[in-house]
Motif scaffolding. Structure first.
Motif, PDB file in Angstrom:
ATOM      1  N   ASP A 126      -8.256  20.695 -21.972  1.00  0.00           N
ATOM      2  CA  ASP A 126      -7.697  20.365 -23.284  1.00  0.00           C
ATOM      3  C   ASP A 126      -6.973  19.019 -23.298  1.00  0.00           C
ATOM      4  OD1 ASP A 126      -8.638  22.737 -24.308  1.00  0.00           O
ATOM      5  OD2 ASP A 126      -6.754  23.833 -23.960  1.00  0.00           O
ATOM      6  N   HIS A 127      -6.337  18.658 -22.187  1.00  0.00           N
ATOM      7  CA  HIS A 127      -5.515  17.446 -22.208  1.00  0.00           C
ATOM      8  C   HIS A 127      -6.316  16.175 -21.955  1.00  0.00           C
ATOM      9  CE1 HIS A 127      -5.875  18.162 -17.916  1.00  0.00           C
ATOM     10  NE2 HIS A 127      -5.389  16.970 -17.675  1.00  0.00           N
ATOM     11  N   VAL A 128      -7.558  16.298 -21.514  1.00  0.00           N
ATOM     12  CA  VAL A 128      -8.401  15.120 -21.286  1.00  0.00           C
ATOM     13  C   VAL A 128      -8.918  14.638 -22.636  1.00  0.00           C
ATOM     14  CG1 VAL A 128     -10.496  14.239 -20.207  1.00  0.00           C
ATOM     15  CG2 VAL A 128      -9.024  15.842 -18.960  1.00  0.00           C
ATOM     16  N   ARG A 129      -8.662  13.377 -22.955  1.00  0.00           N
ATOM     17  CA  ARG A 129      -8.971  12.879 -24.298  1.00  0.00           C
ATOM     18  C   ARG A 129     -10.416  12.411 -24.462  1.00  0.00           C
ATOM     19  NH1 ARG A 129      -3.548   9.632 -26.352  1.00  0.00           N
ATOM     20  NH2 ARG A 129      -2.046  11.249 -25.750  1.00  0.00           N
ATOM     21  N   HIS A 130     -10.980  11.892 -23.376  1.00  0.00           N
ATOM     22  CA  HIS A 130     -12.334  11.342 -23.522  1.00  0.00           C
ATOM     23  C   HIS A 130     -13.011  11.318 -22.164  1.00  0.00           C
ATOM     24  CE1 HIS A 130     -15.579   8.868 -25.116  1.00  0.00           C
ATOM     25  NE2 HIS A 130     -15.423   8.043 -24.099  1.00  0.00           N
ATOM     26  N   VAL A 131     -14.282  11.684 -22.137  1.00  0.00           N
ATOM     27  CA  VAL A 131     -15.106  11.598 -20.928  1.00  0.00           C
ATOM     28  C   VAL A 131     -16.460  11.023 -21.334  1.00  0.00           C
ATOM     29  CG1 VAL A 131     -16.135  12.808 -18.985  1.00  0.00           C
ATOM     30  CG2 VAL A 131     -14.000  13.655 -19.962  1.00  0.00           C
TER      31      VAL A 131
ATOM     32  N   THR B  49       0.860  -1.181   0.000  1.00  0.00           N
ATOM     33  CA  THR B  49       0.000   0.000   0.000  1.00  0.00           C
ATOM     34  C   THR B  49       0.896   1.230   0.000  1.00  0.00           C
ATOM     35  OG1 THR B  49      -1.728  -1.139   1.239  1.00  0.00           O
ATOM     36  CG2 THR B  49      -1.802   1.251   1.221  1.00  0.00           C
ATOM     37  N   LEU B  50       0.716   2.094  -0.983  1.00  0.00           N
ATOM     38  CA  LEU B  50       1.527   3.304  -1.117  1.00  0.00           C
ATOM     39  C   LEU B  50       0.680   4.532  -0.826  1.00  0.00           C
ATOM     40  CD1 LEU B  50       3.408   2.498  -4.455  1.00  0.00           C
ATOM     41  CD2 LEU B  50       3.988   1.774  -2.132  1.00  0.00           C
ATOM     42  N   HIS B  51       1.175   5.387   0.039  1.00  0.00           N
ATOM     43  CA  HIS B  51       0.526   6.667   0.328  1.00  0.00           C
ATOM     44  C   HIS B  51       1.352   7.752  -0.357  1.00  0.00           C
ATOM     45  CE1 HIS B  51      -2.022   4.649   3.243  1.00  0.00           C
ATOM     46  NE2 HIS B  51      -0.932   4.053   3.707  1.00  0.00           N
ATOM     47  N   PHE B  52       0.724   8.438  -1.291  1.00  0.00           N
ATOM     48  CA  PHE B  52       1.463   9.345  -2.174  1.00  0.00           C
ATOM     49  C   PHE B  52       0.862  10.745  -2.121  1.00  0.00           C
ATOM     50  CE2 PHE B  52       2.167  11.015  -6.585  1.00  0.00           C
ATOM     51  CZ  PHE B  52       3.533  11.182  -6.471  1.00  0.00           C
ATOM     52  N   THR B  53       1.731  11.746  -1.988  1.00  0.00           N
ATOM     53  CA  THR B  53       1.330  13.145  -2.064  1.00  0.00           C
ATOM     54  C   THR B  53       1.823  13.709  -3.389  1.00  0.00           C
ATOM     55  OG1 THR B  53       1.466  13.397   0.337  1.00  0.00           O
ATOM     56  CG2 THR B  53       1.446  15.409  -0.968  1.00  0.00           C
ATOM     57  N   GLN B  54       0.903  14.086  -4.256  1.00  0.00           N
ATOM     58  CA  GLN B  54       1.231  14.552  -5.604  1.00  0.00           C
ATOM     59  C   GLN B  54       1.682  16.009  -5.568  1.00  0.00           C
ATOM     60  OE1 GLN B  54       2.209  14.502  -8.847  1.00  0.00           O
ATOM     61  NE2 GLN B  54       0.484  13.190  -9.468  1.00  0.00           N
ATOM     62  N   HIS B  55       2.889  16.277  -6.053  1.00  0.00           N
ATOM     63  CA  HIS B  55       3.385  17.648  -6.105  1.00  0.00           C
ATOM     64  C   HIS B  55       3.083  18.317  -7.440  1.00  0.00           C
ATOM     65  CE1 HIS B  55       6.562  16.813  -2.722  1.00  0.00           C
ATOM     66  NE2 HIS B  55       5.309  16.763  -2.303  1.00  0.00           N
ATOM     67  N   ARG B  56       2.835  17.523  -8.459  1.00  0.00           N
ATOM     68  CA  ARG B  56       2.521  18.083  -9.770  1.00  0.00           C
ATOM     69  C   ARG B  56       1.086  18.585  -9.809  1.00  0.00           C
ATOM     70  NH1 ARG B  56       4.968  13.396 -13.807  1.00  0.00           N
ATOM     71  NH2 ARG B  56       7.185  13.963 -13.612  1.00  0.00           N
ATOM     72  N   GLU B  57       0.851  19.541 -10.703  1.00  0.00           N
ATOM     73  CA  GLU B  57      -0.519  19.972 -10.949  1.00  0.00           C
ATOM     74  C   GLU B  57      -1.246  18.857 -11.694  1.00  0.00           C
ATOM     75  OE1 GLU B  57      -2.174  22.575  -9.902  1.00  0.00           O
ATOM     76  OE2 GLU B  57      -0.404  23.204  -8.771  1.00  0.00           O
ATOM     77  N   CYS B  58      -2.454  18.585 -11.294  1.00  0.00           N
ATOM     78  CA  CYS B  58      -3.230  17.500 -11.895  1.00  0.00           C
ATOM     79  C   CYS B  58      -4.705  17.850 -11.767  1.00  0.00           C
ATOM     80  CB  CYS B  58      -2.913  16.181 -11.188  1.00  0.00           C
ATOM     81  SG  CYS B  58      -3.900  14.777 -11.770  1.00  0.00           S
ATOM     82  N   ILE B  59      -5.471  17.594 -12.790  1.00  0.00           N
ATOM     83  CA  ILE B  59      -6.875  17.978 -12.759  1.00  0.00           C
ATOM     84  C   ILE B  59      -7.628  17.237 -11.655  1.00  0.00           C
ATOM     85  CG2 ILE B  59      -7.603  16.286 -14.513  1.00  0.00           C
ATOM     86  CD1 ILE B  59      -9.591  18.492 -15.487  1.00  0.00           C
ATOM     87  N   LEU B  60      -7.258  15.998 -11.369  1.00  0.00           N
ATOM     88  CA  LEU B  60      -7.930  15.271 -10.300  1.00  0.00           C
ATOM     89  C   LEU B  60      -7.608  15.880  -8.939  1.00  0.00           C
ATOM     90  CD1 LEU B  60      -7.568  11.550 -11.428  1.00  0.00           C
ATOM     91  CD2 LEU B  60      -9.487  13.122 -11.770  1.00  0.00           C
ATOM     92  N   ARG B  61      -6.403  16.379  -8.811  1.00  0.00           N
ATOM     93  CA  ARG B  61      -6.026  17.074  -7.570  1.00  0.00           C
ATOM     94  C   ARG B  61      -6.941  18.275  -7.351  1.00  0.00           C
ATOM     95  NH1 ARG B  61      -0.057  19.906  -6.677  1.00  0.00           N
ATOM     96  NH2 ARG B  61      -0.691  21.407  -5.083  1.00  0.00           N
TER      97      ARG B  61
END
Length: 219
Positions: free
Chosen positions: A60-65, A5-17
């Protein structure tokens, strides 16, 4: 083989963030496919589905929803890095993971400790990662899978479907097995769920399951 189990803190910008930053409960994500740095997943948005869909479609970067039902969205977008780091180091994600702003929890199956070490090192390049539970995976696949699930999963592994990058696409694998893509994904989904559910059981749950199976056999 090991599960971690990995607990990760995302430093990059991300739409889900951004989408989940102000939501109190973690949002589940079920991974469908990762290929060439592009990930397809089901986002269990629940009551936030309308807002999530609008923002994802505007990116723009999301390809499909695609709206699957009232609360679930099927999304295809470039990975923000974590999924690629796991798969290129021979890890396999359990389908159900969670995201909550910058915080992520991943359940990973790896073949060797060295693979896990490489995953952690790659994740640390763009976030902070801590290792939670680490257990050896001792499941007997023959007792967990149907004959057909075992055949399909074994063929997928042998043909490089789980390699990074993949050596065979899902279309090609389905064609070689003479089944549809939908049937291929159904067999693989059930096989992965059975193997990973067994791997992630706590000792008491595993003992109870094994006792039940033994009782059933004796009857």
């Amino acid at each position: 083989m090991f599960t971690a189990t990995l607990h990760f803190t995302q430093h990059r910008e991300c739409i889900l963030r951004r989408l989940t930053a102000d939501i109190s409960d973690p949002v589940p994500i079920e991974i469908e496919e990762i290929q060439n740095g592009v990930v397809t997943f089901v986002l269990q948005a629940g009551p936030h589905a309308d807002n999530f869909q609008a923002e994802l479609e505007a990116a723009d970067h999301v390809r499909h929803v695609k709206r699957l039902d009232d609360g679930n969205l099927l999304v295809t977008k470039p990975s923000c890095g974590a999924y690629s780091a796991i798969y290129k180091n021979h890890g396999t994600l359990r389908r159900s993971n969670t995201v909550s702003g910058r915080q992520r929890e991943y359940n990973v199956l790896v073949f060797q400790r060295a693979d896990l070490k490489n995953i952690l090192e790659d994740l640390e390049e763009f976030g902070t990662v801590t290792l939670g539970r680490l257990e050896e995976f001792r499941a007997n696949s023959d007792s967990l899978l149907t004959t057909r699930q075992h055949e399909v999963a074994s063929e997928a592994l042998a043909r490089g479907y789980y390699d990074w990058p993949r050596k065979i696409t899902n279309e090609e694998l389905a064609e070689e097995l003479e089944i549809s893509r939908a049937t291929l994904h159904e067999h693989l989904r059930k096989a992965e769920q059975a193997l990973l559910s067994s791997a992630l059981m706590n000792p008491h749950e595993r003992a109870t399951r094994d006792q039940y199976r033994q009782t059933t056999i004796e009857r």
